[in-house]
Design a protein around this motif. Sequence first.
Motif, PDB file in Angstrom:
ATOM      1  N   TRP A  35       0.746  -1.296  -0.101  1.00 14.40           N
ATOM      2  CA  TRP A  35      -0.240   0.007   0.021  1.00 14.40           C
ATOM      3  C   TRP A  35       0.944   1.151  -0.042  1.00 14.40           C
ATOM      4  CZ3 TRP A  35      -0.755   4.291   2.875  1.00 14.40           C
ATOM      5  CH2 TRP A  35      -1.981   4.841   2.906  1.00 14.40           C
ATOM      6  N   TYR A  36       1.890   1.304   0.691  1.00 16.00           N
ATOM      7  CA  TYR A  36       2.732   2.440   1.052  1.00 16.00           C
ATOM      8  C   TYR A  36       3.156   2.682  -0.304  1.00 16.00           C
ATOM      9  CZ  TYR A  36       1.793   1.694   5.567  1.00 16.00           C
ATOM     10  OH  TYR A  36       1.185   1.524   7.135  1.00 16.00           O
ATOM     11  N   ALA A  37       4.086   1.961  -1.034  1.00 19.62           N
ATOM     12  CA  ALA A  37       4.630   2.321  -2.461  1.00 19.62           C
ATOM     13  C   ALA A  37       3.894   2.675  -3.477  1.00 19.62           C
ATOM     14  CB  ALA A  37       5.493   1.196  -3.005  1.00 19.62           C
ATOM     15  N   LEU A  38       2.622   2.231  -3.587  1.00 23.13           N
ATOM     16  CA  LEU A  38       1.443   2.431  -4.386  1.00 23.13           C
ATOM     17  C   LEU A  38       0.722   3.835  -3.890  1.00 23.13           C
ATOM     18  CD1 LEU A  38      -0.463  -1.046  -5.098  1.00 23.13           C
ATOM     19  CD2 LEU A  38       1.400  -0.146  -6.300  1.00 23.13           C
ATOM     20  N   ASN A  39       0.638   4.000  -2.676  1.00 26.29           N
ATOM     21  CA  ASN A  39       0.256   5.469  -2.276  1.00 26.29           C
ATOM     22  C   ASN A  39       0.905   6.570  -2.780  1.00 26.29           C
ATOM     23  OD1 ASN A  39      -1.890   6.857  -1.110  1.00 26.29           O
ATOM     24  ND2 ASN A  39      -0.614   6.874   0.676  1.00 26.29           N
ATOM     25  N   THR A  40       2.494   6.151  -2.523  1.00 28.54           N
ATOM     26  CA  THR A  40       3.473   7.408  -2.885  1.00 28.54           C
ATOM     27  C   THR A  40       3.507   7.541  -4.329  1.00 28.54           C
ATOM     28  OG1 THR A  40       4.699   6.580  -0.917  1.00 28.54           O
ATOM     29  CG2 THR A  40       5.810   7.687  -2.423  1.00 28.54           C
ATOM     30  N   LEU A  41       3.433   6.626  -5.067  1.00 29.46           N
ATOM     31  CA  LEU A  41       3.472   6.594  -6.588  1.00 29.46           C
ATOM     32  C   LEU A  41       2.379   7.137  -6.916  1.00 29.46           C
ATOM     33  CD1 LEU A  41       5.282   3.026  -7.140  1.00 29.46           C
ATOM     34  CD2 LEU A  41       6.324   5.399  -7.775  1.00 29.46           C
ATOM     35  N   CYS A  42       1.099   6.682  -6.582  1.00 31.47           N
ATOM     36  CA  CYS A  42      -0.063   7.509  -7.125  1.00 31.47           C
ATOM     37  C   CYS A  42      -0.329   9.005  -6.635  1.00 31.47           C
ATOM     38  CB  CYS A  42      -1.296   6.924  -6.446  1.00 31.47           C
ATOM     39  SG  CYS A  42      -1.680   5.338  -7.256  1.00 31.47           S
ATOM     40  N   SER A  43       0.455   9.395  -5.582  1.00 34.07           N
ATOM     41  CA  SER A  43       0.473  10.715  -4.899  1.00 34.07           C
ATOM     42  C   SER A  43       1.121  11.779  -5.807  1.00 34.07           C
ATOM     43  CB  SER A  43       0.779  10.820  -3.811  1.00 34.07           C
ATOM     44  OG  SER A  43       0.080   9.970  -2.777  1.00 34.07           O
ATOM     45  N   ASN A  44       2.274  11.141  -6.469  1.00 33.39           N
ATOM     46  CA  ASN A  44       3.177  12.042  -7.159  1.00 33.39           C
ATOM     47  C   ASN A  44       2.264  12.759  -8.548  1.00 33.39           C
ATOM     48  OD1 ASN A  44       5.242  12.843  -9.246  1.00 33.39           O
ATOM     49  ND2 ASN A  44       6.602  12.586  -7.468  1.00 33.39           N
ATOM     50  N   SER A  45       2.415  14.046  -8.617  1.00 38.47           N
ATOM     51  CA  SER A  45       1.694  14.748  -9.599  1.00 38.47           C
ATOM     52  C   SER A  45       2.080  14.520 -11.052  1.00 38.47           C
ATOM     53  CB  SER A  45       1.334  16.286  -9.422  1.00 38.47           C
ATOM     54  OG  SER A  45       2.675  16.897  -9.299  1.00 38.47           O
ATOM     55  N   GLN A  46       3.518  14.214 -10.926  1.00 38.83           N
ATOM     56  CA  GLN A  46       4.109  14.089 -12.421  1.00 38.83           C
ATOM     57  C   GLN A  46       3.790  12.638 -12.829  1.00 38.83           C
ATOM     58  OE1 GLN A  46       8.143  15.930 -12.741  1.00 38.83           O
ATOM     59  NE2 GLN A  46       8.362  15.470 -10.795  1.00 38.83           N
ATOM     60  N   ILE A  47       3.130  11.761 -11.828  1.00 46.04           N
ATOM     61  CA  ILE A  47       3.099  10.091 -12.456  1.00 46.04           C
ATOM     62  C   ILE A  47       1.596   9.907 -12.877  1.00 46.04           C
ATOM     63  CG2 ILE A  47       3.194   7.835 -11.901  1.00 46.04           C
ATOM     64  CD1 ILE A  47       5.519   8.469 -10.278  1.00 46.04           C
ATOM     65  N   LYS A  48       1.479   9.496 -14.084  1.00 48.38           N
ATOM     66  CA  LYS A  48       0.079   9.606 -14.825  1.00 48.38           C
ATOM     67  C   LYS A  48      -0.675   8.284 -14.359  1.00 48.38           C
ATOM     68  CE  LYS A  48      -0.142   8.308 -19.003  1.00 48.38           C
ATOM     69  NZ  LYS A  48      -0.017   8.195 -20.361  1.00 48.38           N
ATOM     70  N   THR A  49       0.066   7.014 -14.717  1.00 53.22           N
ATOM     71  CA  THR A  49      -0.655   5.784 -14.233  1.00 53.22           C
ATOM     72  C   THR A  49       0.351   5.013 -13.452  1.00 53.22           C
ATOM     73  OG1 THR A  49      -1.735   5.881 -16.464  1.00 53.22           O
ATOM     74  CG2 THR A  49      -1.696   3.753 -15.392  1.00 53.22           C
ATOM     75  N   VAL A  50      -0.037   4.012 -12.537  1.00 56.69           N
ATOM     76  CA  VAL A  50       0.663   3.291 -11.825  1.00 56.69           C
ATOM     77  C   VAL A  50       0.070   1.906 -11.912  1.00 56.69           C
ATOM     78  CG1 VAL A  50       1.360   2.534  -9.390  1.00 56.69           C
ATOM     79  CG2 VAL A  50       0.919   4.797  -9.863  1.00 56.69           C
ATOM     80  N   PHE A  51       0.804   0.974 -12.792  1.00 58.20           N
ATOM     81  CA  PHE A  51       0.490  -0.251 -12.880  1.00 58.20           C
ATOM     82  C   PHE A  51       0.909  -1.341 -11.721  1.00 58.20           C
ATOM     83  CE2 PHE A  51       0.672   1.953 -17.080  1.00 58.20           C
ATOM     84  CZ  PHE A  51      -0.281   1.370 -17.869  1.00 58.20           C
ATOM     85  N   VAL A  52      -0.008  -2.378 -11.362  1.00 60.62           N
ATOM     86  CA  VAL A  52       0.690  -3.019 -10.440  1.00 60.62           C
ATOM     87  C   VAL A  52       0.375  -4.376 -11.144  1.00 60.62           C
ATOM     88  CG1 VAL A  52      -1.484  -3.007  -9.021  1.00 60.62           C
ATOM     89  CG2 VAL A  52       0.562  -3.965  -7.950  1.00 60.62           C
TER      90      VAL A  52
END
Length: 230
Positions: A35-52
């Motif tokens: 959850w932590y890594a996904l939440n950090t990646l999703c919260s970054n405004s420069q990142i568009k999509t987070v695939f898991v």
Amino acid sequence: MSEFNALVPAAGFGARMGNELPKQYLPIAGQPMIWYALNTLCSNSQIKTVFVVLAPEDSQFQQYDWSACGDKLQPLFCGGDTRAESVANGLLVSELEPDEWVLVHDAARPCLTQAHLNKMIDELHDDTVGGILAVPVADTLKRSDAMQRIECTEPREKLWQAQTPQMFRAGLLALALQQAVQSGKSVTDEASAVEAMGLQPKLVEGDSSNFKVTYPQDIRLAELLLQEGK
Ligand code: CTP
Ligand code: MG
């Protein structure tokens, strides 16, 4: 301006953790580790999509509340037998354009920060190859013989510990991993697949807080760091 995306391989079992529940789902401070890594990646405004990238038989992921991640999060049930295969499969299914950037990050590095992410994107966004977050080796290094006695001391000068994220253009990375998987050579990170093509990824200096949770004793340290960061 090219797009930045993230891809988190999370189809492993965590054999070294020795727990029945795959390690990415072990509870840390009230949330599954991933959850932590996904939440950090999703919260970054420069990142568009987070695939898991999850194992096809994963029955855990859907049991948690991912609402904090918003609508950037995209689960793909296409994990493979090795990390390299999981990432290669994920890239294929993601349908990213070849020139889009992808930051590949371990589910088992929950202490990633926005500062790490922004530093990487800053240093690499117009690089022709890409690069990885890494830390200069701090300890003295010993090489052992077959009897577990010291054969020699290895100079640590210019040695770095590779971490993730590892940031490459999707097209180059897909090609590198495809060649690595076909060659049967074991590649434990994205950079080594890119290196095998004769390219030299850049080392972006991070710090040891972004360590990989591997053994049971690592959980407590991650918990302390994450609680401190709240
Ligand atoms: N991973 C993956 N597919 C695999 C193997 C690993 O997606 N076939 C992922 C893991 O879920 C983890 C990341 O790659 O997020 C880093 O791998 P590692 O820390 O080695 O995790 P495991 O392989 O699960 O652990 P172990 O090596 O102890 O079995
Ligand atoms: Mg592994």
